[in-house]
Design an enzyme around this catalytic site. Structure first.
Site, PDB file in Angstrom:
ATOM      1  N   CYS A 279       0.848  -1.263   0.094  1.00 20.96           N
ATOM      2  CA  CYS A 279      -0.026   0.086   0.078  1.00 20.96           C
ATOM      3  C   CYS A 279       1.016   1.252  -0.038  1.00 20.96           C
ATOM      4  O   CYS A 279       1.427   1.736   1.155  1.00 20.96           O
ATOM      5  CB  CYS A 279      -0.936  -0.052   1.326  1.00 20.96           C
ATOM      6  SG  CYS A 279      -1.884   1.463   1.310  1.00 20.96           S
TER       7      CYS A 279
ATOM      8  N   CYS B  65      -0.330   4.074   2.158  1.00 15.31           N
ATOM      9  CA  CYS B  65      -0.226   4.082   3.635  1.00 15.31           C
ATOM     10  C   CYS B  65       1.364   4.077   3.907  1.00 15.31           C
ATOM     11  O   CYS B  65       1.694   4.869   5.020  1.00 15.31           O
ATOM     12  CB  CYS B  65      -0.491   2.392   3.924  1.00 15.31           C
ATOM     13  SG  CYS B  65      -1.996   2.009   3.394  1.00 15.31           S
ATOM     14  N   ASP B  66       2.272   3.711   3.199  1.00 14.19           N
ATOM     15  CA  ASP B  66       3.604   3.505   3.591  1.00 14.19           C
ATOM     16  C   ASP B  66       4.700   4.382   2.713  1.00 14.19           C
ATOM     17  O   ASP B  66       5.996   4.452   3.108  1.00 14.19           O
ATOM     18  CB  ASP B  66       4.233   2.169   3.594  1.00 14.19           C
ATOM     19  CG  ASP B  66       3.401   1.135   4.318  1.00 14.19           C
ATOM     20  OD1 ASP B  66       2.851   1.732   5.609  1.00 14.19           O
ATOM     21  OD2 ASP B  66       2.989  -0.023   3.923  1.00 14.19           O
TER      22      ASP B  66
END
Ligand code: NAP
Length: 327
Positions: free
Chosen positions: A140, A143-144
């Site tokens: 993701c 997200c990261d």
């Protein structure tokens, strides 16, 4: 066989547990069938159990670890009376009321069901990819990506997801190598044009990742060029695997309406499925946003939809119930 529950929730990621918080606060005593710890697809807590720090869930100024966030969701729902069964649903029969669900040979019955079984990101299946998941390997970018400011990283895949993630990651990383197993991309022309124009993106064609290197954090990849047979090492600090997602819907095949890709179909603006009294929320019905906060939002919607359904069917179970799809 157990008693007939007002609500059974299948799945315990952000969608399922938000539905549990809401339905338990509405005194509906939900049973959450939360998945199996050994399962790679529907482990209790969902995909956030596979990530480390979550920095984009609102309310946590300094971020929070994924498993810790899910433990809080679970405890919050338990506080209001949600009950948990750590198991996997093996069969369902939604052809009549009450709905019937089986965990192995054990039958459960419910007046409404909320399906929140989520989706899983496909991975390459390499042992070191699993070992370093959440420690430099991610599925993701939203997200990261932020953790890779100024680094060199790689994305695997040749579809729209891979290019979208690669383009997004150039906001943070100095260089993004897109490693694709063929010489032609599957992604749409417009995404290809954008990626080709981006100076920070480099393509590594006809290649597959055969190993992820690093102790505790990713330090590089072993990449095999399938046309020359040459193996080389690519020093990167992160690997984003973007080779597609699959929803966890096998158990609902033939029962709930789904797209060819397996995602459940819900009536736009609601969580209603084609079976009256069965609701779906979270990634199992969303291949677009796929965020913890959007899953939680739709879990809240499912709880309210289920509560209203129960209120409007107070006189007892009715006949069934395949709603003709009219949306
Ligand atoms: P996808 O279109 O199925 O592409 C998956 C990519 O991963 C393909 O290039 C495939 O290679 C590669 N791949 C699959 N298994 C692999 C493996 N084991 N090792 C290495 N590479 C592997 O999946 P997606 O990109 O997630 O897209 C899914 C759907 O969502 C598509 O319809 C897409 O258009 C849509 N989507 C749209 C947008 C957008 O419009 N902004 C963004 C994201 C997704 P091959 O090409 O060789 O098969």
């Amino acid at each position: 066989m157990s008693d007939v529950r007002d609500v059974i929730i299948i799945g315990s990621g952000p969608a399922g547990l938000t539905a549990a918080v809401y339905t338990s606060r509405a005194n509906l005593r939900p049973l959450v069938i939360e998945g199996e710890p050994s399962s790679s697809s529907d482990q209790p807590g969902g995909q956030l159990m596979l990530t480390t720090e979550v920095e984009n869930y609102p309310g946590f100024v300094d971020g929070i670890m994924g498993p810790e966030l899910m433990a809080s969701f679970r405890a919050q729902a338990a506080r209001f009376g949600s009950e948990y069964l750590t198991a996997k649903v093996s069969r369902v029969d939604f052809s009549d009321h009450p709905f019937r669900l089986w965990v192995g040979d054990h039958e459960h019955q419910a007046r409404t069901v909320i399906v929140a079984t989520g989706a899983r990101a496909l991975t390459l299946g390499l042992p070191n990819e699993q070992r370093l998941m959440g420690h430099g390997v991610s599925t993701c970018a939203t997200c990261d990506g932020f953790f890779f400011r100024g680094e060199e990283i790689a994305v695997v895949g040749g579809g729209d997801s891979a290019l979208e993630e690669a383009i997004f990651l150039t906001k943070f990383a100095d260089k993004v190598s897109v490693i694709h197993r063929r010489k032609e991309l599957r992604a749409s022309k417009i995404m290809q044009d954008r990626a080709f124009k981006n100076e920070k993106i480099e393509f590594v064609w006809d290649s597959k990742v055969t190993d992820v290197l690093g102790d505790g954090a990713v330090s590089g990849l072993t990449v095999l060029n399938t046309s020359t047979g040459e193996e080389s090492q690519l020093p990167v600090a992160g690997l984003f695997v973007a080779i597609g997602h699959v929803p966890n819907t096998d158990v609902f095949k033939g029962t709930l309406e789904m797209e060819d890709s397996g995602y459940l179909v819900t009536e736009p603006g609601t969580t209603r499925t084609n079976v009256d009294g069965v609701f779906a929320c979270g990634d199992v019905q969303d291949h677009v946003y796929r965020q913890a906060v959007t899953a939680a939002g739709s879990g809240c919607m499912a709880a309210i939809d289920a509560e209203r359904w129960l209120e409007s069917h107070e006189d007892g179970p009715d006949h069934l119930v395949q709603t003709p799809r009219n949306w």
